[in-house]
Design an enzyme around this catalytic site. Structure first.
Site, short mmCIF file in Angstrom:
data_model
loop_
_atom_site.label_atom_id
_atom_site.label_comp_id
_atom_site.label_asym_id
_atom_site.label_seq_id
_atom_site.Cartn_x
_atom_site.Cartn_y
_atom_site.Cartn_z
N PHE A 149 -67.45 -24.53 78.77
CA PHE A 149 -68.12 -25.65 79.44
C PHE A 149 -68.43 -25.34 80.90
O PHE A 149 -69.33 -25.95 81.48
CB PHE A 149 -67.25 -26.92 79.36
CG PHE A 149 -66.15 -26.99 80.40
CD1 PHE A 149 -66.42 -27.43 81.69
CD2 PHE A 149 -64.86 -26.58 80.11
CE1 PHE A 149 -65.42 -27.47 82.66
CE2 PHE A 149 -63.86 -26.62 81.07
CZ PHE A 149 -64.14 -27.06 82.35
N LYS A 173 -73.74 -20.70 70.50
CA LYS A 173 -72.93 -21.89 70.21
C LYS A 173 -72.34 -22.33 71.56
O LYS A 173 -71.33 -21.83 72.01
CB LYS A 173 -71.81 -21.54 69.22
CG LYS A 173 -71.25 -22.69 68.40
CD LYS A 173 -70.71 -23.86 69.20
CE LYS A 173 -69.38 -23.61 69.84
NZ LYS A 173 -68.97 -24.68 70.79
N SER A 226 -61.08 -19.97 76.97
CA SER A 226 -59.66 -19.89 77.32
C SER A 226 -58.96 -18.78 76.52
O SER A 226 -59.44 -18.37 75.45
CB SER A 226 -59.00 -21.24 77.05
OG SER A 226 -59.12 -21.55 75.68
N CYS A 281 -63.80 -19.47 86.26
CA CYS A 281 -62.87 -18.44 85.78
C CYS A 281 -62.51 -17.47 86.89
O CYS A 281 -61.54 -16.74 86.79
CB CYS A 281 -63.49 -17.69 84.63
SG CYS A 281 -65.07 -16.97 85.08
N GLU A 380 -52.74 -21.64 83.66
CA GLU A 380 -54.08 -21.71 84.25
C GLU A 380 -54.39 -23.20 84.37
O GLU A 380 -54.57 -23.89 83.36
CB GLU A 380 -55.13 -21.05 83.34
CG GLU A 380 -56.51 -21.13 83.94
CD GLU A 380 -57.63 -20.63 83.05
OE1 GLU A 380 -57.53 -20.74 81.82
OE2 GLU A 380 -58.63 -20.13 83.60
P1 NAD Z 1 -62.37 -23.26 75.47
O1 NAD Z 1 -61.64 -22.05 75.07
O2 NAD Z 1 -61.75 -24.59 75.21
O3 NAD Z 1 -63.81 -23.31 74.72
C1 NAD Z 1 -64.67 -22.20 74.71
C2 NAD Z 1 -65.53 -22.26 73.46
O4 NAD Z 1 -64.68 -22.20 72.31
C3 NAD Z 1 -66.35 -23.54 73.34
O5 NAD Z 1 -67.63 -23.22 72.85
C4 NAD Z 1 -65.56 -24.37 72.34
O6 NAD Z 1 -66.39 -25.21 71.57
C5 NAD Z 1 -64.88 -23.35 71.47
N1 NAD Z 1 -63.57 -23.79 70.99
C6 NAD Z 1 -62.71 -24.63 71.60
N2 NAD Z 1 -61.61 -24.80 70.87
C7 NAD Z 1 -61.76 -24.04 69.76
C8 NAD Z 1 -60.95 -23.79 68.61
N3 NAD Z 1 -59.76 -24.34 68.46
N4 NAD Z 1 -61.42 -22.94 67.67
C9 NAD Z 1 -62.62 -22.36 67.81
N5 NAD Z 1 -63.43 -22.57 68.87
C10 NAD Z 1 -63.01 -23.40 69.83
O7 NAD Z 1 -62.75 -23.09 77.00
P2 NAD Z 1 -63.43 -24.15 77.98
O8 NAD Z 1 -62.43 -25.21 78.28
O9 NAD Z 1 -64.76 -24.55 77.47
O10 NAD Z 1 -63.69 -23.24 79.26
C11 NAD Z 1 -62.71 -23.01 80.24
C12 NAD Z 1 -61.93 -21.74 79.96
O11 NAD Z 1 -62.83 -20.65 79.89
C13 NAD Z 1 -60.96 -21.38 81.05
O12 NAD Z 1 -59.79 -20.88 80.46
C14 NAD Z 1 -61.67 -20.30 81.84
O13 NAD Z 1 -60.83 -19.41 82.55
C15 NAD Z 1 -62.36 -19.60 80.75
N6 NAD Z 1 -63.49 -18.83 81.26
C16 NAD Z 1 -63.34 -17.49 81.35
C17 NAD Z 1 -64.37 -16.73 81.85
C18 NAD Z 1 -64.24 -15.24 81.97
O14 NAD Z 1 -65.22 -14.63 82.30
N7 NAD Z 1 -63.10 -14.65 81.69
C19 NAD Z 1 -65.57 -17.34 82.27
C20 NAD Z 1 -65.69 -18.73 82.15
C21 NAD Z 1 -64.63 -19.45 81.64
#
Ligand code: NAD
Length: 495
Positions: A149, A173, A226, A281, A380
């Site tokens: 997000f 997605k 995450s 991130c 985090e």
């Molecule tokens: P998230 O892991 O909750 O979601 C990421 C994606 O996975 C979304 O598209 C979501 O729909 C999907 N998803 C969520 N739960 C799922 C599940 N149980 N099974 C399968 N798919 C699922 O992350 P978020 O809250 O959208 O974003 C924030 C996180 O992303 C933070 O931890 C941040 O550090 C990380 N992030 C990392 C980077 C990087 O470059 N390392 C960059 C941006 C964000």
């Protein structure tokens, strides 16, 4: 209520699952739209469409691909403001920050405009008598990107521009929390002349993701999100034979040595800690103060916090917006409760700041004397909470950073070039800043962390992105010397 659908085969496509999810304006707390959540069958239909578009797209000449990419680049450029407004409306970050996100994403489109050059292979003439060996880079087929997000425009651009430039068909997605920028991208791709089916958007949640991970016709998966989900994506998709790059969460440290320019370091800590409400991130969440710099640094950061203007992202006066959801805001605030602090001292408590209306706002917080083992350090938080850890020496600081399970970004603030050079040699993280708090690499390098911040061995975008979205083929060919031919080729020897 606005209904947000998928984009498949060059058109907006309704879902069949009947499942939906609410989309909010975080600045008001009001629901503004409903996003459709794909079923496995919806995902299958998108893959089918992408598969049928693939043969023609992979055969499209590089010059034609570059032409479409340049046109897409210009369209994104002229729609910066529209994309940024969609980001602010659903994510909440302030408009100037959203414009910055678009700019950093656009760099990746510009990089991929050089695709004729990027896809050059290697050539070894006369490897043996009459034998040449050369390598060519070919696309994988249908590839998918699953995005978080917090960067609903930039992270998709990290992935889709290189994937498409390399000749793949790409299925995005996006996060169900801020799904709208993805659909504007779909329209812009179409206007740029990209054939239908080469870029698709499937809105969804776990159901769509899990189908992507096991679908036999998806060759590669790029994921950003995450750490627990990144691990799940990596393990499941590789088990199904896919190429995977899965970028996870972070706990980014900013080490401040006693000789640092404290005013500069405090400015950096405030912008990198509270910008985008800490939902980056690469946000700095742990400031490591070495030796006697700590008191001066904590005072300098605390002095700046009251002047961080918090308000709706579409108000030009705002410097920090709300958090993405009410639940997330409440979870971030819970890190300021005693049990999470492990004896640390709250210098500025963001919970004390009050806001009008129902927006998901939280003030900026500063917590001093934080120690490993407390939840405020170990987790985090992904919000506007800056933790200060006090250590005696440079070695203690490096040990602390290297003991942390995450290894995304890290920064050092010092006036000593030798200390900075030693730090870059010793520190275990994928991206290092020297007097730069958020060292996101430019598009012609690649982005990625170490340890629990990345699963897989390929970083995202730049040269490693091209590597990820292509597979190489090596051709060994033998052509006998024409002078030995029995057919008259016009050489005097054949006569
Ligand atoms: P998230 O892991 O909750 O979601 C990421 C994606 O996975 C979304 O598209 C979501 O729909 C999907 N998803 C969520 N739960 C799922 C599940 N149980 N099974 C399968 N798919 C699922 O992350 P978020 O809250 O959208 O974003 C924030 C996180 O992303 C933070 O931890 C941040 O550090 C990380 N992030 C990392 C980077 C990087 O470059 N390392 C960059 C941006 C964000």
């Amino acid at each position: 209520m606005k209904q947000i659908a998928h984009w498949v085969g060059g058109a907006s496509t309704p879902a069949t699952s009947g499942r939906t999810s609410p989309v909010y304006n975080p600045a008001t707390g009001a629901q503004t739209a409903t996003v459709e959540l794909a079923s496995a069958a919806d995902l299958d239909a998108a893959v089918e469409t992408a598969l049928s578009a693939f043969p023609e797209w992979r055969a499209t000449p590089l010059s034609r691909r570059a032409e479409i990419l340049f046109r897409f680049r210009d369209l994104v450029d002229s729609h910066r403001d529209d994309i940024a407004s969609l980001i602010t409306a659903e994510h909440g970050k302030v408009h100037s920050d959203a414009l910055g996100e678009v700019a950093r994403g656009l760099e990746n489109v510009e990089f991929s405009c050089g695709v004729p050059n990027l896809l050059k292979g290697g050539f070894s003439e006369q490897a043996s008598t009459g034998v040449d060996v050369y390598s060519i880079l070919q696309p994988l087929g249908v590839v998918a990107g699953i995005t978080p997000f917090n960067f609903p425009a930039m992270v998709p651009m990290w992935m889709f521009s290189n994937a498409i430039a390399c000749g793949n068909c790409f299925i995005l997605k996006p996060s169900e929390k801020d799904p709208s920028p993805s659909l504007l991208f779909a329209e812009l791709w179409q206007r740029a002349g990209l054939p239908a089916g080469v870029f698709s958007v499937v809105q969804g949640d776990r159901e769509a993701v899990d189908r992507i991970l096991e679908h036999p016709d998806i060759s590669a998966v790029s994921f950003v999100g995450s750490t627990p989900i990144a691990r799940h994506v990596y393990e499941t998709a590789t088990r199904h034979g896919k190429r995977v790059q899965a970028l996870g969460g972070a706990k980014n440290h900013m080490v401040v040595l006693p000789d640092a320019d404290v005013e500069m370091a405090a400015d950096a800590a405030v912008s990198a800690g509270y910008g985008s409400a800490g939902e980056r991130c690469m946000a700095v969440s742990a400031v490591v103060a070495v030796g006697d710099v700590a008191d001066r640094l904590v005072a300098a950061i605390a002095k700046r916090i009251p002047s961080v203007t918090i308000g709706p992202g579409d108000d030009p006066a705002s410097q920090m917006g709300p958090l993405v959801t009410r639940e997330h805001r409440d979870r971030v605030a819970s890190y300021l409760e005693d049990a999470a602090l492990g004896g640390a001292e709250i210098v500025v408590d963001g919970r004390r700041q009050t806001f009008e209306g129902d927006g998901f706002f939280l003030g900026a917080s500063l917590v001093d004397s934080v120690r490993p083992g407390s939840r405020v350090y170990d987790d985090e938080i992904f919000g506007p909470v800056l933790a200060v850890l006090r250590v005696a020496t440079y070695e203690d600081a490096v040990r602390l950073v290297n003991d942390n399970p995450y290894g995304n970004g890290v920064a050092i603030f010092t006036r000593d070039g030798g200390a900075a050079r030693r730090f870059q040699f010793e520190v275990q993280a994928g991206m290092v800043g020297v007097n730069v708090p958020i060292p996101v690499p430019v598009a012609y390098y690649s982005f990625g962390g170490w340890k629990s911040s990345l699963f897989g061995d390929t970083h995202m975008y730049g040269p490693e992105g091209i590597h990820f979205y292509t597979r190489s083929k090596v051709v060994t060919s033998r052509w006998p010397d024409p002078s030995t031919s029995t057919i008259d080729l016009g050489f005097p020897q054949n006569r």
